[in-house]
Write a protein that holds these residues in place. Structure first.
Motif, PDB file in Angstrom:
ATOM      1  N   LYS A 147      17.048  -7.646  91.576  1.00 54.91           N
ATOM      2  CA  LYS A 147      18.201  -6.561  91.695  1.00 54.91           C
ATOM      3  C   LYS A 147      19.634  -7.363  91.377  1.00 54.91           C
ATOM      4  O   LYS A 147      20.583  -6.904  91.801  1.00 54.91           O
ATOM      5  N   LYS A 148      19.514  -8.472  90.851  1.00 54.06           N
ATOM      6  CA  LYS A 148      20.814  -9.417  90.442  1.00 54.06           C
ATOM      7  C   LYS A 148      20.760  -9.234  89.089  1.00 54.06           C
ATOM      8  O   LYS A 148      19.872  -9.242  88.238  1.00 54.06           O
ATOM      9  N   PRO A 149      22.142  -9.544  88.614  1.00 50.66           N
ATOM     10  CA  PRO A 149      22.587  -9.340  87.056  1.00 50.66           C
ATOM     11  C   PRO A 149      21.765 -10.671  86.472  1.00 50.66           C
ATOM     12  O   PRO A 149      21.937 -11.781  87.157  1.00 50.66           O
ATOM     13  N   ASN A 150      21.205 -10.797  85.205  1.00 53.82           N
ATOM     14  CA  ASN A 150      20.976 -11.794  84.675  1.00 53.82           C
ATOM     15  C   ASN A 150      21.897 -12.541  84.030  1.00 53.82           C
ATOM     16  O   ASN A 150      23.153 -12.369  84.266  1.00 53.82           O
ATOM     17  N   LYS A 151      21.690 -13.746  83.668  1.00 52.76           N
ATOM     18  CA  LYS A 151      22.698 -14.635  83.130  1.00 52.76           C
ATOM     19  C   LYS A 151      23.470 -14.426  81.889  1.00 52.76           C
ATOM     20  O   LYS A 151      24.979 -14.666  81.974  1.00 52.76           O
ATOM     21  N   SER A 152      23.020 -13.560  81.141  1.00 54.79           N
ATOM     22  CA  SER A 152      23.804 -13.020  79.933  1.00 54.79           C
ATOM     23  C   SER A 152      24.914 -11.827  80.635  1.00 54.79           C
ATOM     24  O   SER A 152      25.635 -11.822  79.931  1.00 54.79           O
ATOM     25  N   ALA A 153      24.505 -11.222  81.469  1.00 52.27           N
ATOM     26  CA  ALA A 153      25.477 -10.132  82.149  1.00 52.27           C
ATOM     27  C   ALA A 153      26.469 -10.895  82.705  1.00 52.27           C
ATOM     28  O   ALA A 153      27.553 -10.518  82.470  1.00 52.27           O
ATOM     29  N   ILE A 154      26.156 -12.029  83.556  1.00 51.74           N
ATOM     30  CA  ILE A 154      27.237 -12.668  84.082  1.00 51.74           C
ATOM     31  C   ILE A 154      28.134 -13.467  83.264  1.00 51.74           C
ATOM     32  O   ILE A 154      29.601 -13.457  83.324  1.00 51.74           O
ATOM     33  N   ALA A 155      27.672 -14.022  81.926  1.00 48.35           N
ATOM     34  CA  ALA A 155      28.599 -14.536  81.089  1.00 48.35           C
ATOM     35  C   ALA A 155      29.428 -13.709  80.501  1.00 48.35           C
ATOM     36  O   ALA A 155      30.569 -13.798  80.039  1.00 48.35           O
ATOM     37  N   LEU A 156      28.962 -12.667  80.297  1.00 47.60           N
ATOM     38  CA  LEU A 156      29.601 -11.314  79.492  1.00 47.60           C
ATOM     39  C   LEU A 156      30.765 -10.951  80.263  1.00 47.60           C
ATOM     40  O   LEU A 156      31.914 -10.666  79.935  1.00 47.60           O
ATOM     41  N   LEU A 157      30.596 -10.731  82.031  1.00 42.90           N
ATOM     42  CA  LEU A 157      31.475 -10.524  82.722  1.00 42.90           C
ATOM     43  C   LEU A 157      32.693 -11.651  82.711  1.00 42.90           C
ATOM     44  O   LEU A 157      33.843 -11.214  82.959  1.00 42.90           O
ATOM     45  N   VAL A 158      32.434 -12.763  82.669  1.00 40.28           N
ATOM     46  CA  VAL A 158      33.333 -13.702  82.975  1.00 40.28           C
ATOM     47  C   VAL A 158      33.954 -13.921  81.741  1.00 40.28           C
ATOM     48  O   VAL A 158      35.276 -13.978  81.558  1.00 40.28           O
ATOM     49  N   ALA A 159      33.535 -14.079  80.452  1.00 39.23           N
ATOM     50  CA  ALA A 159      34.260 -14.010  79.187  1.00 39.23           C
ATOM     51  C   ALA A 159      35.280 -12.857  79.115  1.00 39.23           C
ATOM     52  O   ALA A 159      36.372 -12.844  78.582  1.00 39.23           O
ATOM     53  N   GLY A 160      34.808 -11.498  79.538  1.00 37.72           N
ATOM     54  CA  GLY A 160      35.623 -10.527  79.588  1.00 37.72           C
ATOM     55  C   GLY A 160      36.881 -10.791  80.275  1.00 37.72           C
ATOM     56  O   GLY A 160      37.959 -10.328  80.047  1.00 37.72           O
ATOM     57  N   GLY A 161      36.499 -11.209  81.367  1.00 40.14           N
ATOM     58  CA  GLY A 161      37.600 -11.485  82.573  1.00 40.14           C
ATOM     59  C   GLY A 161      38.661 -12.504  81.915  1.00 40.14           C
ATOM     60  O   GLY A 161      39.995 -12.262  82.151  1.00 40.14           O
ATOM     61  N   LEU A 162      38.106 -13.360  81.173  1.00 39.63           N
ATOM     62  CA  LEU A 162      39.012 -14.449  80.824  1.00 39.63           C
ATOM     63  C   LEU A 162      39.699 -13.792  79.635  1.00 39.63           C
ATOM     64  O   LEU A 162      41.036 -14.140  79.514  1.00 39.63           O
ATOM     65  N   GLY A 163      39.143 -12.858  78.794  1.00 35.92           N
ATOM     66  CA  GLY A 163      39.799 -12.413  77.643  1.00 35.92           C
ATOM     67  C   GLY A 163      41.126 -11.662  78.121  1.00 35.92           C
ATOM     68  O   GLY A 163      42.021 -11.416  77.700  1.00 35.92           O
ATOM     69  N   ALA A 164      40.740 -10.787  79.279  1.00 36.09           N
ATOM     70  CA  ALA A 164      41.728  -9.964  79.756  1.00 36.09           C
ATOM     71  C   ALA A 164      42.719 -10.460  80.421  1.00 36.09           C
ATOM     72  O   ALA A 164      44.286 -10.135  80.181  1.00 36.09           O
ATOM     73  N   LEU A 165      42.489 -11.601  81.061  1.00 35.64           N
ATOM     74  CA  LEU A 165      43.509 -12.665  81.594  1.00 35.64           C
ATOM     75  C   LEU A 165      44.698 -13.240  80.727  1.00 35.64           C
ATOM     76  O   LEU A 165      45.913 -13.096  80.985  1.00 35.64           O
ATOM     77  N   THR A 166      43.820 -13.592  79.485  1.00 33.88           N
ATOM     78  CA  THR A 166      44.677 -14.247  78.541  1.00 33.88           C
ATOM     79  C   THR A 166      45.612 -13.017  77.740  1.00 33.88           C
ATOM     80  O   THR A 166      46.708 -13.131  77.562  1.00 33.88           O
ATOM     81  N   PHE A 167      45.117 -12.020  77.660  1.00 35.70           N
ATOM     82  CA  PHE A 167      45.910 -10.897  76.881  1.00 35.70           C
ATOM     83  C   PHE A 167      46.919 -10.573  77.880  1.00 35.70           C
ATOM     84  O   PHE A 167      47.979 -10.451  77.419  1.00 35.70           O
ATOM     85  N   TRP A 168      46.717 -10.430  79.306  1.00 36.47           N
ATOM     86  CA  TRP A 168      47.599  -9.936  80.137  1.00 36.47           C
ATOM     87  C   TRP A 168      48.842 -11.035  80.200  1.00 36.47           C
ATOM     88  O   TRP A 168      50.210 -10.665  80.021  1.00 36.47           O
ATOM     89  N   LYS A 169      48.481 -12.195  80.340  1.00 36.48           N
ATOM     90  CA  LYS A 169      49.466 -13.337  80.443  1.00 36.48           C
ATOM     91  C   LYS A 169      50.453 -13.551  79.153  1.00 36.48           C
ATOM     92  O   LYS A 169      51.504 -13.484  79.484  1.00 36.48           O
ATOM     93  N   LYS A 170      49.728 -13.352  77.952  1.00 33.60           N
ATOM     94  CA  LYS A 170      50.462 -13.133  76.692  1.00 33.60           C
ATOM     95  C   LYS A 170      51.513 -12.104  76.669  1.00 33.60           C
ATOM     96  O   LYS A 170      52.654 -12.142  76.302  1.00 33.60           O
ATOM     97  N   LYS A 171      50.870 -11.030  77.171  1.00 31.14           N
ATOM     98  CA  LYS A 171      51.876  -9.887  77.080  1.00 31.14           C
ATOM     99  C   LYS A 171      52.998  -9.905  77.946  1.00 31.14           C
ATOM    100  O   LYS A 171      54.138  -9.519  77.722  1.00 31.14           O
TER     101      LYS A 171
END
Length: 77
Positions: free
Chosen positions: A43-67
């Motif tokens: 009942k834990k997320p697999n590695k690709s789901a974790i990588a997707l969440l990390v990449a999405g979070g980093l993208g959001a932080l980068t966008f927010w910092k730039k804005k």
């Protein structure tokens, strides 16, 4: 006779349509076994789901910092 004519338009449209269909097929085939989901046993997320969440979070932080910093504003003259 110009470069842009009906024959070239039809050939371009057919190429574009066939290319889109080929890319969709290849993408569907590539992601068939690698879908981000929960592991049914643990009942834990697999590695690709974790990588997707990390990449999405980093993208959001980068966008927010730039804005927040002003982005690509030209210098005052």
């Amino acid at each position: 006779m110009g470069v842009f004519n009906r024959r070239n338009a039809v050939i371009g449209w057919l190429t574009w349509t066939a290319g889109k269909r080929a890319v969709k097929y290849a993408a569907k085939d590539a992601t068939k076994d690698a879908k981000p989901s929960l592991d049914p046993q643990t009942k834990k997320p697999n590695k690709s789901a974790i990588a997707l969440l990390v990449a999405g979070g980093l993208g959001a932080l980068t966008f927010w910092k730039k804005k927040r910093s002003g982005g690509n504003t030209p210098p005052a003259a």
